[in-house]
Write a protein that holds these residues in place. Structure first.
Motif, PDB file in Angstrom:
ATOM      1  N   UNK A 107      12.906  -2.542   2.795  1.00 54.95           N
ATOM      2  CA  UNK A 107      13.223  -3.052   4.138  1.00 54.95           C
ATOM      3  C   UNK A 107      12.055  -2.833   5.076  1.00 54.95           C
ATOM      4  N   UNK A 108      11.146  -1.917   4.697  1.00 51.62           N
ATOM      5  CA  UNK A 108      10.019  -1.602   5.579  1.00 51.62           C
ATOM      6  C   UNK A 108       8.846  -2.506   5.233  1.00 51.62           C
TER       7      UNK A 108
ATOM      8  N   UNK B 288       4.151   4.620   4.965  1.00 50.37           N
ATOM      9  CA  UNK B 288       4.676   5.894   5.444  1.00 50.37           C
ATOM     10  C   UNK B 288       5.943   6.268   4.689  1.00 50.37           C
ATOM     11  N   UNK B 289       6.818   5.278   4.491  1.00 51.57           N
ATOM     12  CA  UNK B 289       8.088   5.533   3.828  1.00 51.57           C
ATOM     13  C   UNK B 289       7.905   6.107   2.440  1.00 51.57           C
TER      14      UNK B 289
ATOM     15  N   UNK C 139       2.668  -1.021   7.241  1.00 52.42           N
ATOM     16  CA  UNK C 139       2.362   0.404   7.343  1.00 52.42           C
ATOM     17  C   UNK C 139       3.632   1.245   7.231  1.00 52.42           C
ATOM     18  N   UNK C 140       4.782   0.683   7.597  1.00 57.88           N
ATOM     19  CA  UNK C 140       6.034   1.434   7.471  1.00 57.88           C
ATOM     20  C   UNK C 140       6.337   1.712   6.002  1.00 57.88           C
TER      21      UNK C 140
ATOM     22  N   UNK D  51       5.373   7.740   1.289  1.00 56.86           N
ATOM     23  CA  UNK D  51       4.842   9.107   1.376  1.00 56.86           C
ATOM     24  C   UNK D  51       5.943  10.098   1.739  1.00 56.86           C
ATOM     25  N   UNK D  52       6.792   9.699   2.707  1.00 52.42           N
ATOM     26  CA  UNK D  52       7.876  10.604   3.110  1.00 52.42           C
ATOM     27  C   UNK D  52       8.786  10.887   1.924  1.00 52.42           C
TER      28      UNK D  52
ATOM     29  N   UNK E  27       0.860  -1.184   0.000  1.00 51.49           N
ATOM     30  CA  UNK E  27       0.000   0.000   0.000  1.00 51.49           C
ATOM     31  C   UNK E  27       0.893   1.230   0.000  1.00 51.49           C
TER      32      UNK E  27
END
Lengths: 290, 329
Positions: B118-119, B126-127, B122-123, B129-130, B68
């Motif tokens: 590596x994430x 977020x990753x 949900x990480x 998006x960042x 996602x």
């Protein structure tokens, strides 16, 4: 040299503000495993509510805050009870997407009601310099941010660790079935958690509005800050948010010191990404200890 | 038994024949549309094709691969800037922008795949998006792309709109074909196994990392190509709109409304989304509000979207990606 010291001090103080912005997100994730994408917009909504009460009650800051918290606790309860609780058992994606939809609704509603202008919350202590020496000067707003953040984080940790309700909340987080067999109403505990998260978001909203200007579309920006704080500190760890906040604040201020002010936010993002890569579970994660 | 099988086969044969005829009719209608319908209909169809293509890719990642991403706007923004730089800054033709955008998308996706793969869960969300937000800040502070002033893409005013329409049609069809091809191939089986149980799939020899990376690369390339076309349609670019989360918001809406994890979903979703935003265009400010409310209600009532609901209720299946086991005769 003076500027470097100033950057470090301001970075740490700013970290306090960031910590309390991320606190609600971390709490909700830690207890119900939900990433609340609406958190940033909910916090900005709090800022607007505090601002509205501020104009009505002419700047009595405690009264403003109490009324805003009351409003948001009710809102948080309704949000959790009628939307999130209904879909939280259906896997991670529906709940995530519900908060996403709510986030869009809040942002556009705020823009419709308040227009796109910059707003701020005025207070007596925001513009006062508490410390002003040759080396460093600290504004009242920044100091208040840090002190309030530390107090709230300590109080919340004590509440979760020591009280009966805190224990019930932790039980719901650890094992839903076991908690329910012991007579804990886990869905109610989720709602209580969301209410607490909304109360912290209110305090964060007040502090953010007091320190910076905010717009109806500032939410996603603070959501990313909250994410950063939470992933650096460790998802679900309450003391971790303070650590994450301070690291992020320092990263931004030192980035702007070394590379120029334009790269303040950019260097914050880069540090976030590096820490996410090196240490994917966060520095003080609950997951590791389990 | 034998009779039963042959009748089943005959049934599926007539079904696929009907599907083929319907598809051909739709295709012919779409091909003659620019000559029959007016400029307004052509413009709406262009938007539908492009939004459908990017949503198809988001769906490939979120619905089939379990990635996602909230950072697909990074590829759209990069593609838009490639278009602006090649045509405005260097005065090169548009087709070069498409090729360059695809190449840059692959390279960029490969670079960011090192940290973000590596994430997990949900990480990853977020990753991504960042990364998109970091790109926004970077482009807003970069002198080479004129800071936040951006570009007007004047080449968009001079192109033949009918040609552009066919280009968008091709992009739309290719996006469907790519997803169909992936899901029908061995990778599709691997993806489904991964979606159902990642550990079990890995034990059975599915290379998780490689399969996910392949899907991510394909999605980024198609998103970038559609992104160039989207900016040809928009005709101006600023860092604020290029890397705006709004792009991904619309993809998420389209896929949720249509049905996540189905090929038909993004098609239905894109049609509804584009038409709805055209209708709501006159009520500025309300349009996203109403879309948000619709999305929330849909997740509560039919979490699998319109297509998922139809599939469950009436066993609808337009693009069959399930494999039919060949009966031994």
């Amino acid at each position: 040299m003076e500027l470097l010291i100033q950057s470090i001090v301001t970075g740490i103080l700013l970290g306090g503000l960031y910590a309390i912005v991320g606190l609600g997100l971390s709490l909700v994730f830690g207890i119900m495993g939900l990433t609340n994408i609406a958190h940033g917009n909910l916090m900005i909504m709090c800022s607007f509510i505090v601002m509205v009460f501020g104009t009505v009650f002419n700047g009595n800051i405690i009264l403003m805050l109490v009324l805003a918290i009351a409003c948001m606790v009710v809102f948080g309860f309704l949000f959790q009870n009628f939307l999130v609780n209904k879909v939280i058992d259906k896997g991670p994606n529906p709940a995530l997407l519900v908060t996403f939809g709510v986030s869009i609704v809040i942002q556009n509603a705020l823009q419709l009601i308040f227009g796109a202008d910059a707003r701020s919350i005025k207070s007596a202590f925001a513009t006062v310099n508490v410390v002003s020496s040759d080396y460093v000067s600290i504004s009242g707003a920044y100091l208040a941010n840090f002190v309030v953040a530390v107090v709230v984080i300590v109080l919340l940790s004590l509440f979760i660790k020591r009280t009966r309700m805190g224990r019930a909340i932790r039980a719901s987080a650890n094992n839903v079935r076991a908690a329910e067999l012991m007579g804990v109403n886990t869905k109610l505990m989720y709602s209580v958690t969301m209410c607490i998260a909304m109360a912290t978001a209110c305090i964060a909203g007040l502090l953010v509005g007091n320190t910076f200007v905010f717009y109806p579309y500032s939410g996603p920006q603070y959501l990313i800050i909250a994410f950063g704080v939470v992933v650096i500190g460790g998802m679900g760890s309450i003391p971790g948010t303070l650590l994450g906040g301070i690291i992020l604040g320092l990263a931004q201020l030192l980035g702007s010191y070394f590379f120029g002010t334009g790269y303040q936010i950019f260097s914050g993002y880069i540090v976030m990404l590096i820490l996410l890569t090196v240490c994917p579970a966060g520095l003080l994660s609950n997951a590791k200890r389990k | 038994m034998k009779n039963n099988h042959s009748s089943l086969r005959a049934q599926s044969k007539t079904a696929s024949l009907i599907k083929l005829i319907v598809a051909a009719v739709i295709l012919i209608v779409l091909i003659v549309m620019p000559f029959v319908g007016g400029a307004y209909i052509r413009n709406i169809l262009i938007l539908i094709f492009l939004y459908m293509a990017v949503s198809q890719m988001w769906n490939l990642l979120a619905g089939y691969t379990g990635l996602v991403s909230l950072g697909m706007q990074a590829f759209i923004g990069l593609a838009g800037y490639v278009l602006a730089l090649t045509t405005q800054q260097y005065g090169k033709p548009i087709w070069l922008a498409f090729i360059l955008a695809a190449v840059i998308a692959v390279v960029f996706a490969l670079i960011i795949s090192l940290p973000i793969f590596k994430m997990k869960g949900v990480y990853f969300t977020i990753g991504t998006w960042i990364i998109a937000e970091a790109l926004y800040v970077f482009f807003a502070n970069w002198a080479f792309v004129k800071y936040s002033i951006g570009y007007n893409i004047t080449v968009a005013y001079r192109m033949n709109l009918n040609t552009f329409y066919y280009l968008c049609l091709v992009i739309g069809i290719v996006s469907i074909a790519v997803v169909l091809f992936i899901l029908r191939s061995k990778t599709g089986l691997a993806l489904m196994a991964m979606r159902d149980n990642e550990d079990a799939a890995e034990v059975r020899g599915v290379r998780l990392y490689r399969t996910k990376l392949m899907c991510f690369l394909i999605a980024s390339v198609v998103t970038a190509i559609a992104g160039v076309a989207l900016y040809l349609n928009l005709a101006y670019i600023r860092p604020t709109n290029a890397f705006s989360i709004e792009w991904t918001v619309s993809m998420v809406f389209i896929v949720i409304i249509g049905g996540i994890g189905t090929i038909e979903g993004p098609i239905i979703g894109a049609i509804i989304y584009v038409l709805l935003s055209q209708i709501l265009y006159n009520f500025a400010g309300y349009s996203n509000l109403i879309l948000g409310i619709i999305a929330v209600i849909l997740i509560m009532v039919a979490p699998k979207g319109i297509m998922g609901y139809l599939e469950e209720r009436f066993a609808w299946d337009i693009f069959g990606i399930r494999r039919r086991i060949k009966p031994k005769s």
